[in-house]
Scaffold this motif. Structure first.
Motif, PDB file in Angstrom:
ATOM      1  N   ALA A 116       0.525  -1.120   0.428  1.00 55.65           N
ATOM      2  CA  ALA A 116      -0.269   0.387  -0.010  1.00 55.65           C
ATOM      3  C   ALA A 116       1.306   1.600  -0.398  1.00 55.65           C
ATOM      4  O   ALA A 116       2.048   1.229   0.683  1.00 55.65           O
ATOM      5  N   SER A 117       0.560   2.181  -0.653  1.00 52.05           N
ATOM      6  CA  SER A 117       1.279   3.781  -0.980  1.00 52.05           C
ATOM      7  C   SER A 117       0.791   4.434   0.482  1.00 52.05           C
ATOM      8  O   SER A 117       0.309   4.880   0.856  1.00 52.05           O
ATOM      9  N   ASP A 118       1.533   4.482   1.150  1.00 52.70           N
ATOM     10  CA  ASP A 118       2.653   5.307   2.320  1.00 52.70           C
ATOM     11  C   ASP A 118       1.967   6.960   1.833  1.00 52.70           C
ATOM     12  O   ASP A 118       0.860   7.768   2.879  1.00 52.70           O
ATOM     13  N   ALA A 119       2.723   6.754   1.862  1.00 54.65           N
ATOM     14  CA  ALA A 119       1.727   8.579   0.775  1.00 54.65           C
ATOM     15  C   ALA A 119       0.915   8.653   0.491  1.00 54.65           C
ATOM     16  O   ALA A 119       0.513  10.375   0.986  1.00 54.65           O
ATOM     17  N   LYS A 120       0.370   8.219  -0.061  1.00 51.07           N
ATOM     18  CA  LYS A 120      -1.730   7.830  -0.247  1.00 51.07           C
ATOM     19  C   LYS A 120      -2.219   8.299   1.091  1.00 51.07           C
ATOM     20  O   LYS A 120      -3.204   9.347   1.228  1.00 51.07           O
ATOM     21  N   PHE A 121      -2.119   7.304   2.303  1.00 51.16           N
ATOM     22  CA  PHE A 121      -2.104   7.317   3.022  1.00 51.16           C
ATOM     23  C   PHE A 121      -1.878   8.916   4.018  1.00 51.16           C
ATOM     24  O   PHE A 121      -3.041   9.017   4.633  1.00 51.16           O
ATOM     25  N   ARG A 122      -0.508   8.974   3.866  1.00 55.03           N
ATOM     26  CA  ARG A 122      -0.646   9.566   4.694  1.00 55.03           C
ATOM     27  C   ARG A 122      -1.584  11.581   4.211  1.00 55.03           C
ATOM     28  O   ARG A 122      -1.907  12.038   4.715  1.00 55.03           O
ATOM     29  N   LYS A 126      -9.886   4.042   3.394  1.00 57.36           N
ATOM     30  CA  LYS A 126      -9.020   4.096   2.613  1.00 57.36           C
ATOM     31  C   LYS A 126      -8.631   3.175   2.346  1.00 57.36           C
ATOM     32  O   LYS A 126      -7.745   1.725   2.832  1.00 57.36           O
ATOM     33  N   ALA A 127      -8.139   2.648   0.846  1.00 56.78           N
ATOM     34  CA  ALA A 127      -7.878   2.222  -0.182  1.00 56.78           C
ATOM     35  C   ALA A 127      -5.948   1.520   1.046  1.00 56.78           C
ATOM     36  O   ALA A 127      -5.131   2.990   1.150  1.00 56.78           O
ATOM     37  N   GLY A 128      -5.638   1.067   1.225  1.00 55.06           N
ATOM     38  CA  GLY A 128      -4.674   0.412   1.842  1.00 55.06           C
ATOM     39  C   GLY A 128      -4.335  -0.082   3.119  1.00 55.06           C
ATOM     40  O   GLY A 128      -3.811  -0.681   3.404  1.00 55.06           O
ATOM     41  N   VAL A 129      -5.723   0.606   3.811  1.00 60.42           N
ATOM     42  CA  VAL A 129      -5.600   0.124   5.603  1.00 60.42           C
ATOM     43  C   VAL A 129      -5.755  -1.307   5.310  1.00 60.42           C
ATOM     44  O   VAL A 129      -7.084  -1.803   5.104  1.00 60.42           O
ATOM     45  N   GLU A 130      -4.871  -2.258   6.221  1.00 67.72           N
ATOM     46  CA  GLU A 130      -5.543  -3.663   6.716  1.00 67.72           C
ATOM     47  C   GLU A 130      -5.998  -3.783   7.700  1.00 67.72           C
ATOM     48  O   GLU A 130      -7.373  -4.337   7.986  1.00 67.72           O
TER      49      GLU A 130
END
Length: 156
Positions: free
Chosen positions: A75-81, A125-129
């Motif tokens: 998952a993209s850390d930048a997208k999450f942040r 959110k995309a990427g949150v497990e």
């Protein structure tokens, strides 16, 4: 940064509204020399800003919670942040070690608002497990005052 700068920083953390005359007494300098030091501390980024310390309950956000977040592999850390930026109730976001990817500090009005954010916004959110939420039952100590330590080469 010398001991005069550190004395100014300590005084400002305890009373950011103190005037330059009061700071000058703490620093042992003239008002103009103290003003110049404060300006340099701002320019260097040591003083990051000026703000009021508000009572969370008085402004409608008495519930304090920490939300631990694990992102899916890849998952993209930048997208999450970047996705957290619009949420004012997220006061802090830290990348952490251990089984979690991030730790968020939130202040909200109550459990419905917390649930709406965690279940409705964060988990979608995309990427949150996965997430885990910890609530503060009471606050014994909460401060933003940092210990201003002398440099390693200066005696205490």
């Amino acid at each position: 940064m010398d001991s005069i700068d550190r004395n100014i920083l300590v005084a400002l953390q305890h009373d950011g509204a103190s005037g330059l005359a009061e700071l000058a007494k703490v620093a042992g300098l003239s008002v103009s020399a103290t003003a110049e030091r404060v300006k340099r501390l701002e320019e260097r980024g040591t003083i990051r800003g000026w703000r009021a310390d508000l009572d969370p309950a008085a402004v409608g956000c008495p519930l304090l919670a920490w939300v631990f977040v694990t992102l899916r592999p890849g998952a993209s850390d930048a997208k999450f942040r970047d996705g957290l930026a619009p949420f004012e109730h997220v006061l802090e976001c830290h990348a952490v070690s251990g089984p979690w990817s991030y730790m968020l500090k939130l202040r909200v009005a109550g459990l419905p608002e917390l649930e709406a954010f965690v279940a409705g916004e964060l988990r979608r959110k995309a990427g949150v497990e996965r997430t885990e939420t910890v609530l503060a039952l009471s606050t014994v100590k909460e401060t933003a005052i940092l210990p201003v330590a002398p440099p390693d080469d200066e005696e205490a």
